[in-house]
Design an enzyme around this catalytic site. Sequence first.
Site, PDB file in Angstrom:
ATOM      1  N   LYS A 283      -7.613   5.443  -4.885  1.00 14.67           N
ATOM      2  CA  LYS A 283      -6.271   5.794  -5.349  1.00 14.67           C
ATOM      3  C   LYS A 283      -6.331   6.419  -6.736  1.00 14.67           C
ATOM      4  O   LYS A 283      -7.230   6.113  -7.509  1.00 14.67           O
ATOM      5  CB  LYS A 283      -5.410   4.521  -5.449  1.00 14.67           C
ATOM      6  N   ARG A 363      -3.579  -1.983   7.838  1.00 16.83           N
ATOM      7  CA  ARG A 363      -3.460  -2.011   9.294  1.00 16.83           C
ATOM      8  C   ARG A 363      -4.748  -2.508   9.945  1.00 16.83           C
ATOM      9  O   ARG A 363      -4.723  -3.075  11.039  1.00 16.83           O
ATOM     10  CB  ARG A 363      -3.053  -0.618   9.806  1.00 16.83           C
TER      11      ARG A 363
END
Length: 507
Positions: A283, A363
């Site tokens: 990120k 996920r």
Amino acid sequence: MRTELSFAHPAGIETELLAVTAVDTQTSKAPGSKPEPILLTTDEAIKSAAAAILASGEFKAGANETLLLHAPAGLKARRLVIVGLGKQAKATVQSVRQAAGTVIRFAKPRGIREVTFALPKSALLPPGPCIRATVEGALVGDFDPDTYRSDRKDLSIQSVTVLASGNSDQDALKAAFAEGIIIGESQNFTRSLVNEPGNKLTPTILGQRAAAMAAEVGLPCEVFSTEKLHELKMGAFWSVSQGSEEPPALIVLRYEPEGVTGGPILGLVGKGITFDTGGISIKPADKMELMKYDMAGGAAMLGAMRAIALLKPKVRVIAIVCAAENMPSGKAYKPGDVVTAMPLTPDKPGKTIDVINTDAEGRLVLADGLTYARQLGATHLIDAATLTGACVVALGTANGGGFSNDDETWARFNAALATSGEKFWRLPLGEEYADQIKSDIGDIKNTGGRHGGAITAAEFLKVFAEDTPWIHLDIAGLAWIEDSKPYIAKGPSGTAVRSILEWVRSY
Ligand code: BES
Ligand code: MN
Ligand code: ZN
């Protein structure tokens, strides 16, 4: 905080701060029409103490608007605060919850340590739910995130009293009061976990905190790590954790009420990424520090389990928190890796996942968490996760994203929102979105491109829920409050605890 429910009359109460609610009864939208605030009390002493200030037009009874009176005439209270619930027609139990928080946050910086709430009197606001909401709002309002300040002044409110004078059904009101305490404290438990920085709350420590809470409320709790992940063939969960020096934690809590042997088993699955750097798909630095709150879904499940253990609904519940740190390293999983998720039964193959982006890690851990919950017998699933920035783009910070493969299950959850006062907006699922996560090399890929990012993430999870009725809550925009509000501090919100709890209680 000491808490008390009293049926005494407000005028005679000696207190540092007496709080009373007000609404605006003006219905005309004509230009020049002025607010017409009224107090939601039948107590003549309070009404007369506030009469002049209400007539002055200074106070409009807007939502969370406050007005303070010192030494109110005819009252034993040292101060009277009037707090607005907004327009009469729009005032709800949730407005009462917020107003209670507002009063507490008004009191704290003024050094007031003791608050008494006069319960709102209105045909539209039932006393039981208002008592519960007042206690919840007060507890939630009292929380501040400055735990690590060395010059921290503890401004916590020491005592809260709720006055329910004039109500007959005292036993039911006492129960509502007790519930409010449990729920407010459980939400704050979640917030205290979410507030912890990544160095202080590793997956292992999250496991310890879960176990300590479970022991306190009498829930069986198991905390597993690497070995168990391998044993269960949790290849998706493991791939996320493998880049970190910190071992993963697979936290399992069970609630098995006495005498309940049949019926549904509800599976609560939470994303517990204690820090999300993005991994090799790292990120940008801006705001990365906030990724300590990437375990908020897992913390919400722990808070909900705390409340469930204490409120004892008649339904079995299993909670699973998949905790890991998502780090880049020489051992980290990489874009292009293909990993195999946990098989539902040992004889079946696990689904293969084409890792496109290591920052879509939530996920992956949830995939194995959902499968494990099903293997342990869950008949209905709910997951909560700070899953996608796309959900924040779509819904902002007012609504969380909701998804479900089953209308009836969603309807129950949606009904629970009326009690919890939280907001989730159901977003669609569908073939077209599922197509976006088809992989050339394996069964599915872990990202579906820029379009509909919250939905393709949900489609990914749906592959693992299979035919089990399932709800997915994307709380990325809700779990952390960037700007303080009159009724809640900035920082961790504890969102979803109350809604998940109410959903569980609906069974
Ligand atoms: N934890 C983030 C999602 C997130 C973003 C939570 C902002 C709270 C605030 C999640 O793991 C993530 O990085 N998601 C990616 C997915 C993408 C790579 C498909 C995202 O949203 O950018
Ligand atoms: Mn991520
Ligand atoms: Zn994440």
